[in-house]
Design a protein around this motif. Sequence first.
Motif, PDB file in Angstrom:
ATOM      1  N   UNK A 199       0.811  -1.256   0.132  1.00  0.00           N
ATOM      2  CA  UNK A 199       0.040   0.068   0.050  1.00  0.00           C
ATOM      3  C   UNK A 199       0.836   1.262   0.037  1.00  0.00           C
ATOM      4  N   UNK A 200       0.309   2.304  -0.663  1.00  0.00           N
ATOM      5  CA  UNK A 200       1.322   3.661  -0.727  1.00  0.00           C
ATOM      6  C   UNK A 200       0.584   4.782  -0.518  1.00  0.00           C
ATOM      7  N   UNK A 201       1.042   5.653  -0.070  1.00  0.00           N
ATOM      8  CA  UNK A 201       0.550   6.935   0.576  1.00  0.00           C
ATOM      9  C   UNK A 201       0.589   7.740  -0.905  1.00  0.00           C
ATOM     10  N   UNK A 202      -0.344   8.464  -1.096  1.00  0.00           N
ATOM     11  CA  UNK A 202      -0.369   9.500  -2.216  1.00  0.00           C
ATOM     12  C   UNK A 202       0.969  10.245  -2.547  1.00  0.00           C
ATOM     13  N   UNK A 203       1.218  10.821  -1.453  1.00  0.00           N
ATOM     14  CA  UNK A 203       2.543  11.788  -1.460  1.00  0.00           C
ATOM     15  C   UNK A 203       3.963  10.871  -1.373  1.00  0.00           C
ATOM     16  N   UNK A 204       3.709   9.343  -1.217  1.00  0.00           N
ATOM     17  CA  UNK A 204       5.006   8.863  -1.172  1.00  0.00           C
ATOM     18  C   UNK A 204       5.686   8.439  -2.581  1.00  0.00           C
ATOM     19  N   UNK A 205       6.681   7.700  -2.523  1.00  0.00           N
ATOM     20  CA  UNK A 205       7.505   7.329  -3.794  1.00  0.00           C
ATOM     21  C   UNK A 205       8.314   6.482  -3.812  1.00  0.00           C
ATOM     22  N   UNK A 206       8.648   5.513  -4.553  1.00  0.00           N
ATOM     23  CA  UNK A 206       9.820   4.575  -4.594  1.00  0.00           C
ATOM     24  C   UNK A 206      10.698   4.905  -5.625  1.00  0.00           C
ATOM     25  N   UNK A 207      11.960   4.618  -5.334  1.00  0.00           N
ATOM     26  CA  UNK A 207      12.972   4.834  -6.251  1.00  0.00           C
ATOM     27  C   UNK A 207      14.370   4.190  -6.399  1.00  0.00           C
ATOM     28  N   UNK A 208      14.726   3.715  -7.373  1.00  0.00           N
ATOM     29  CA  UNK A 208      16.084   2.996  -7.177  1.00  0.00           C
ATOM     30  C   UNK A 208      17.046   4.196  -7.907  1.00  0.00           C
ATOM     31  N   UNK A 209      18.222   4.301  -7.084  1.00  0.00           N
ATOM     32  CA  UNK A 209      18.837   5.355  -7.421  1.00  0.00           C
ATOM     33  C   UNK A 209      20.396   5.084  -7.624  1.00  0.00           C
ATOM     34  N   UNK A 214       9.032   7.224  -8.524  1.00  0.00           N
ATOM     35  CA  UNK A 214       7.810   6.778  -9.026  1.00  0.00           C
ATOM     36  C   UNK A 214       6.805   6.864  -7.845  1.00  0.00           C
ATOM     37  N   UNK A 215       5.600   8.031  -8.065  1.00  0.00           N
ATOM     38  CA  UNK A 215       4.884   8.310  -6.895  1.00  0.00           C
ATOM     39  C   UNK A 215       3.781   7.201  -6.651  1.00  0.00           C
ATOM     40  N   UNK A 216       3.088   7.434  -5.448  1.00  0.00           N
ATOM     41  CA  UNK A 216       1.849   6.478  -5.402  1.00  0.00           C
ATOM     42  C   UNK A 216       0.819   6.207  -6.391  1.00  0.00           C
ATOM     43  N   UNK A 217       0.581   7.188  -7.000  1.00  0.00           N
ATOM     44  CA  UNK A 217      -0.520   7.019  -8.096  1.00  0.00           C
ATOM     45  C   UNK A 217       0.083   6.404  -9.555  1.00  0.00           C
ATOM     46  N   UNK A 218       1.642   6.669  -9.557  1.00  0.00           N
ATOM     47  CA  UNK A 218       2.290   6.099 -10.595  1.00  0.00           C
ATOM     48  C   UNK A 218       2.533   4.442 -10.390  1.00  0.00           C
ATOM     49  N   UNK A 219       2.671   4.319  -8.967  1.00  0.00           N
ATOM     50  CA  UNK A 219       2.941   2.800  -8.752  1.00  0.00           C
ATOM     51  C   UNK A 219       1.569   1.852  -8.678  1.00  0.00           C
ATOM     52  N   UNK A 220       0.404   2.668  -8.593  1.00  0.00           N
ATOM     53  CA  UNK A 220      -0.913   2.006  -8.487  1.00  0.00           C
ATOM     54  C   UNK A 220      -1.063   1.587 -10.068  1.00  0.00           C
ATOM     55  N   UNK A 221      -0.778   2.657 -11.056  1.00  0.00           N
ATOM     56  CA  UNK A 221      -1.322   2.482 -12.426  1.00  0.00           C
ATOM     57  C   UNK A 221      -0.120   1.506 -12.930  1.00  0.00           C
ATOM     58  N   UNK A 222       1.240   1.166 -12.235  1.00  0.00           N
ATOM     59  CA  UNK A 222       1.935  -0.005 -12.748  1.00  0.00           C
ATOM     60  C   UNK A 222       1.473  -1.138 -12.066  1.00  0.00           C
ATOM     61  N   UNK A 223       0.643  -1.304 -11.275  1.00  0.00           N
ATOM     62  CA  UNK A 223       0.272  -2.586 -10.580  1.00  0.00           C
ATOM     63  C   UNK A 223       1.289  -3.042  -9.563  1.00  0.00           C
ATOM     64  N   UNK A 224       2.280  -1.906  -9.134  1.00  0.00           N
ATOM     65  CA  UNK A 224       3.052  -2.449  -8.053  1.00  0.00           C
ATOM     66  C   UNK A 224       2.551  -2.226  -6.542  1.00  0.00           C
ATOM     67  N   UNK A 225       1.372  -1.570  -6.738  1.00  0.00           N
ATOM     68  CA  UNK A 225       0.838  -1.306  -5.327  1.00  0.00           C
ATOM     69  C   UNK A 225      -0.519  -1.638  -5.403  1.00  0.00           C
TER      70      UNK A 225
END
Length: 259
Positions: A125-135, A167-178
């Motif tokens: 589950x992700x917060x709307x203003x959260x993000x994941x990133x591989x730097x 990758x923001x919360x909404x992007x992760x949802x769109x990617x089916x990662x969340x």
Amino acid sequence: MSDAYETLRLEVAGYVATVTLDRPPVNAMNRAMREEIVRVFDALHDREDVRAVVLTGAGKAFCAGADLKERPNIAGDPGAYPRHNRLTRAVFDSVMECGKPVIAAVNGLGIGAGCVLALSADIILVAEDAYLSMTEVDVGLAGGVKHVRRHLGESDARLMIYTARRMSGPELLRMNAASLCLSREALLDEARKIGAEIAAKVPLAVQAAKRSFQVTEYMPLHEGYRFEQSQTVALASTEDTQEAWRAFAEKRKPVFKGR
């Protein structure tokens, strides 16, 4: 085992454990945190009073990844990288191999190892203003590809790894990662609600289902389904499965004993 930790907090209520990474300011992963994550998830694996686990971060960060002040010293400490890598793998393995389903409540940034930690959970589950990133490519490293690829499609996985984008919360949802993207305020409650829903099911059946996810991930369909059927056969004679059948027939709430 003592429940006293230096870099995280553990709470257990209603068969749901909440593990909160708590190393200000951004929950960066040092050796102590790695060791404590392994220790807590190994313990939760065996605890009879825990049937589901929520993993989240304190403050505005989930986990900022590895503490770069503790990078292994190749020149001055032979063997440092193998030791470091072994412990890092153990962190993610301890979450993936925990017998209880783990729900990641990504409340803020999850970078590098923090991103992989979230991706090691069963449900994200992700917060709307959260993000994941591989730097990693920003600092001349490369890692996390296999974990990212487990959750994202090929194009999105490469986009994440090659660009180091956030990758923001909404992007992760769109990617089916969340599974869900929620407000920060609603995130933890929803994760615990899902945990409570899981905890109400037959404990051994949930554990068997997680074991099937682990074992069959890279199996062909026929062999994978045969393994799942073996789990069902083993469960059929357990006390809790028998209780579930009786409760269903008698239209009452079942009482499970974990055996």
